[in-house]
Design a protein around this motif. Structure first.
Motif, PDB file in Angstrom:
ATOM      1  N   ALA A  43       3.063  -0.263  -5.836  1.00  0.00           N
ATOM      2  CA  ALA A  43       2.070  -0.968  -6.850  1.00  0.00           C
ATOM      3  C   ALA A  43       1.906  -2.209  -6.929  1.00  0.00           C
ATOM      4  CB  ALA A  43       2.701  -0.583  -8.259  1.00  0.00           C
ATOM      5  N   GLU A  44       3.408  -3.078  -6.443  1.00  0.00           N
ATOM      6  CA  GLU A  44       3.566  -4.410  -6.382  1.00  0.00           C
ATOM      7  C   GLU A  44       2.559  -4.842  -5.266  1.00  0.00           C
ATOM      8  OE1 GLU A  44       7.488  -6.329  -6.397  1.00  0.00           O
ATOM      9  OE2 GLU A  44       7.873  -5.206  -8.265  1.00  0.00           O
ATOM     10  N   LEU A  45       2.721  -4.323  -3.883  1.00  0.00           N
ATOM     11  CA  LEU A  45       1.955  -4.575  -2.681  1.00  0.00           C
ATOM     12  C   LEU A  45       0.407  -4.443  -3.034  1.00  0.00           C
ATOM     13  CD1 LEU A  45       2.588  -2.787   0.698  1.00  0.00           C
ATOM     14  CD2 LEU A  45       0.390  -3.184  -0.188  1.00  0.00           C
ATOM     15  N   ARG A  46       0.101  -3.468  -3.775  1.00  0.00           N
ATOM     16  CA  ARG A  46      -1.474  -3.371  -4.011  1.00  0.00           C
ATOM     17  C   ARG A  46      -1.821  -4.503  -4.683  1.00  0.00           C
ATOM     18  NH1 ARG A  46      -0.227   2.170  -4.295  1.00  0.00           N
ATOM     19  NH2 ARG A  46      -1.299   3.512  -2.565  1.00  0.00           N
ATOM     20  N   ARG A  50      -4.718  -7.531  -3.843  1.00  0.00           N
ATOM     21  CA  ARG A  50      -5.759  -7.786  -4.550  1.00  0.00           C
ATOM     22  C   ARG A  50      -6.001  -9.253  -4.984  1.00  0.00           C
ATOM     23  NH1 ARG A  50      -4.446  -2.976  -7.341  1.00  0.00           N
ATOM     24  NH2 ARG A  50      -3.375  -4.162  -9.031  1.00  0.00           N
ATOM     25  N   GLU A  51      -4.898  -9.768  -4.923  1.00  0.00           N
ATOM     26  CA  GLU A  51      -4.817 -11.343  -5.295  1.00  0.00           C
ATOM     27  C   GLU A  51      -4.681 -12.436  -4.430  1.00  0.00           C
ATOM     28  OE1 GLU A  51      -1.458 -11.159  -8.360  1.00  0.00           O
ATOM     29  OE2 GLU A  51      -2.498 -10.256  -9.894  1.00  0.00           O
ATOM     30  N   GLU A  52      -4.179 -11.820  -3.053  1.00  0.00           N
ATOM     31  CA  GLU A  52      -3.794 -12.852  -2.026  1.00  0.00           C
ATOM     32  C   GLU A  52      -4.468 -12.595  -0.871  1.00  0.00           C
ATOM     33  OE1 GLU A  52      -2.010 -15.591  -2.625  1.00  0.00           O
ATOM     34  OE2 GLU A  52      -0.893 -15.056  -4.560  1.00  0.00           O
ATOM     35  N   ALA A  53      -4.707 -13.544  -0.026  1.00  0.00           N
ATOM     36  CA  ALA A  53      -5.132 -13.253   1.388  1.00  0.00           C
ATOM     37  C   ALA A  53      -3.824 -13.115   2.263  1.00  0.00           C
ATOM     38  CB  ALA A  53      -6.102 -14.484   1.858  1.00  0.00           C
ATOM     39  N   VAL A  54      -3.640 -11.935   2.578  1.00  0.00           N
ATOM     40  CA  VAL A  54      -2.404 -11.664   3.299  1.00  0.00           C
ATOM     41  C   VAL A  54      -2.776 -11.509   4.599  1.00  0.00           C
ATOM     42  CG1 VAL A  54      -0.277  -9.994   3.691  1.00  0.00           C
ATOM     43  CG2 VAL A  54      -0.958 -10.819   1.340  1.00  0.00           C
ATOM     44  N   ASP A  55      -1.905 -12.136   5.685  1.00  0.00           N
ATOM     45  CA  ASP A  55      -2.025 -11.890   7.115  1.00  0.00           C
ATOM     46  C   ASP A  55      -1.438 -10.844   7.978  1.00  0.00           C
ATOM     47  OD1 ASP A  55      -4.212 -14.210   7.731  1.00  0.00           O
ATOM     48  OD2 ASP A  55      -2.404 -15.480   6.812  1.00  0.00           O
ATOM     49  N   LEU A  56      -0.108 -10.570   7.018  1.00  0.00           N
ATOM     50  CA  LEU A  56       0.736  -9.661   7.876  1.00  0.00           C
ATOM     51  C   LEU A  56       1.632  -9.050   6.700  1.00  0.00           C
ATOM     52  CD1 LEU A  56       2.526  -9.997  11.200  1.00  0.00           C
ATOM     53  CD2 LEU A  56       3.892  -9.258   9.199  1.00  0.00           C
ATOM     54  N   ILE A  57       1.900  -7.851   6.812  1.00  0.00           N
ATOM     55  CA  ILE A  57       2.770  -6.979   5.998  1.00  0.00           C
ATOM     56  C   ILE A  57       4.083  -6.509   6.786  1.00  0.00           C
ATOM     57  CG2 ILE A  57       2.936  -5.215   4.553  1.00  0.00           C
ATOM     58  CD1 ILE A  57      -0.041  -5.202   3.959  1.00  0.00           C
ATOM     59  N   ASP A  78      -9.774   1.785   4.385  1.00  0.00           N
ATOM     60  CA  ASP A  78     -10.580   0.891   3.553  1.00  0.00           C
ATOM     61  C   ASP A  78     -11.095  -0.252   4.316  1.00  0.00           C
ATOM     62  OD1 ASP A  78     -10.261   2.517   1.378  1.00  0.00           O
ATOM     63  OD2 ASP A  78      -8.450   1.175   0.674  1.00  0.00           O
ATOM     64  N   GLY A  79     -10.872  -0.213   5.997  1.00  0.00           N
ATOM     65  CA  GLY A  79     -11.133  -1.285   6.565  1.00  0.00           C
ATOM     66  C   GLY A  79     -10.341  -2.582   6.675  1.00  0.00           C
ATOM     67  N   ALA A  80      -9.035  -2.550   6.187  1.00  0.00           N
ATOM     68  CA  ALA A  80      -8.294  -3.644   6.114  1.00  0.00           C
ATOM     69  C   ALA A  80      -7.751  -4.210   7.520  1.00  0.00           C
ATOM     70  CB  ALA A  80      -7.097  -3.539   5.177  1.00  0.00           C
ATOM     71  N   GLU A  81      -7.960  -5.482   7.932  1.00  0.00           N
ATOM     72  CA  GLU A  81      -7.397  -5.919   9.291  1.00  0.00           C
ATOM     73  C   GLU A  81      -6.131  -6.456   9.054  1.00  0.00           C
ATOM     74  OE1 GLU A  81     -10.496  -8.146  10.545  1.00  0.00           O
ATOM     75  OE2 GLU A  81     -12.116  -6.532  10.809  1.00  0.00           O
ATOM     76  N   VAL A  82      -5.506  -6.538   7.964  1.00  0.00           N
ATOM     77  CA  VAL A  82      -4.069  -6.993   7.626  1.00  0.00           C
ATOM     78  C   VAL A  82      -3.130  -6.445   9.028  1.00  0.00           C
ATOM     79  CG1 VAL A  82      -3.502  -5.355   6.160  1.00  0.00           C
ATOM     80  CG2 VAL A  82      -2.265  -7.737   6.216  1.00  0.00           C
ATOM     81  N   GLN A  83      -2.199  -7.457   9.513  1.00  0.00           N
ATOM     82  CA  GLN A  83      -1.414  -6.910  10.400  1.00  0.00           C
ATOM     83  C   GLN A  83      -0.252  -6.072   9.714  1.00  0.00           C
ATOM     84  OE1 GLN A  83      -2.084  -7.120  13.732  1.00  0.00           O
ATOM     85  NE2 GLN A  83      -2.950  -8.938  14.034  1.00  0.00           N
TER      86      GLN A  83
END
Length: 242
Positions: A43-46, A50-57, A78-83
């Motif tokens: 839940a915190e991750l999602r 939504r609020e931040e531009a994240v490059d890597l998880i 969903d097409g997310a390109e985050v690493q």
């Protein structure tokens, strides 16, 4: 007018419900120029995404409100390109393969050496943030050393315009080198579809050897692909797209 503003630091989100492990990872990453965020649940991750531009998880799989594997599949659908680097106690080969098939970019088993995680994060961010304009969409050739690689016909062209044919595997391998010249690439990076077993897969070395033999057929081609012991291979040449 050239934009002289500094590049935005990469944003890394560390997701783990164990506060000690979360703090350990963040503490290790503080030495780098990263913007660091933390979450203890899906839940915190999602909410953070939504609020931040994240490059890597950095993603733990066993979270209190769900499975990180399913979250990874959801992000890719969903097409997310985050690493995504999965960090988990699940260490079986089946778990590693499943994680990679569901869209993880890398997989690290607990307990792990924090410096190893740092190196993997650096490599993924370097790959993910490379300039997409470096290779024009309409480019036909990539010139490196004395060779040109025909990106459409998938063959090598010598200075005298003679041709050297490449297998599909050789073309894919050379394309990876050309995407990141003068960068040491691990076996896992060179053959991402075999990432889970690449460290022990000698067939990759054989493919590199065959590619070297073809490049060495003209002067100046014998030292283009170098071995970096314990790390991988590097294309020791600049690349120009034509």
């Amino acid at each position: 007018m050239l934009d002289s503003s500094p590049a935005r630091p990469a944003t890394v989100l560390v997701v783990d419900d164990d506060a000690d492990i979360r703090d350990l990872i963040i503490g290790q990453l503080h030495q780098e120029n990263y913007r660091l965020l933390a979450a203890s649940s899906l839940a915190e991750l999602r909410r953070t995404l939504r609020e931040e531009a994240v490059d890597l998880i950095v993603l733990d799989l066993n979270l209190p409100d769900g499975d990180g594997l399913m979250l990874c599949r959801e992000l890719r659908a969903d097409g997310a390109e985050v690493q995504i680097i999965m960090v988990t106690a699940r260490g079986s080969a089946i778990d590693r393969v499943l994680g990679l098939e569901l869209g993880a970019d890398d997989y690290l088993t607990k307990p792990f050496e924090p410096r190893e995680l740092l190196v993997r994060i650096r490599n993924l961010l370097r790959r993910g943030r490379s300039d997409p304009a470096a290779r024009p969409a309409a480019a036909r050739f990539a010139r490196f050393g004395p060779w040109r690689l025909d990106l459409q016909q998938r063959r090598l062209v010598a200075p005298d315009d003679s041709l050297v044919m490449l297998s599909s595997a050789e073309f894919r391998l050379l394309s990876r080198f050309i995407e990141e010249p003068n960068v040491v690439l691990s076996r896992e990076t060179l053959v991402p579809e075999r990432r889970a077993t690449a460290a022990f897969d000698r067939s990759i070395d054989l493919q590199v050897s065959r590619l070297r033999q073809k490049l060495a057929t003209i002067d100046g081609g014998d030292e283009l692909i170098l071995t970096v012991r314990g790390e991988g291979y590097v294309l020791a040449s600049g690349v120009e797209h034509l």
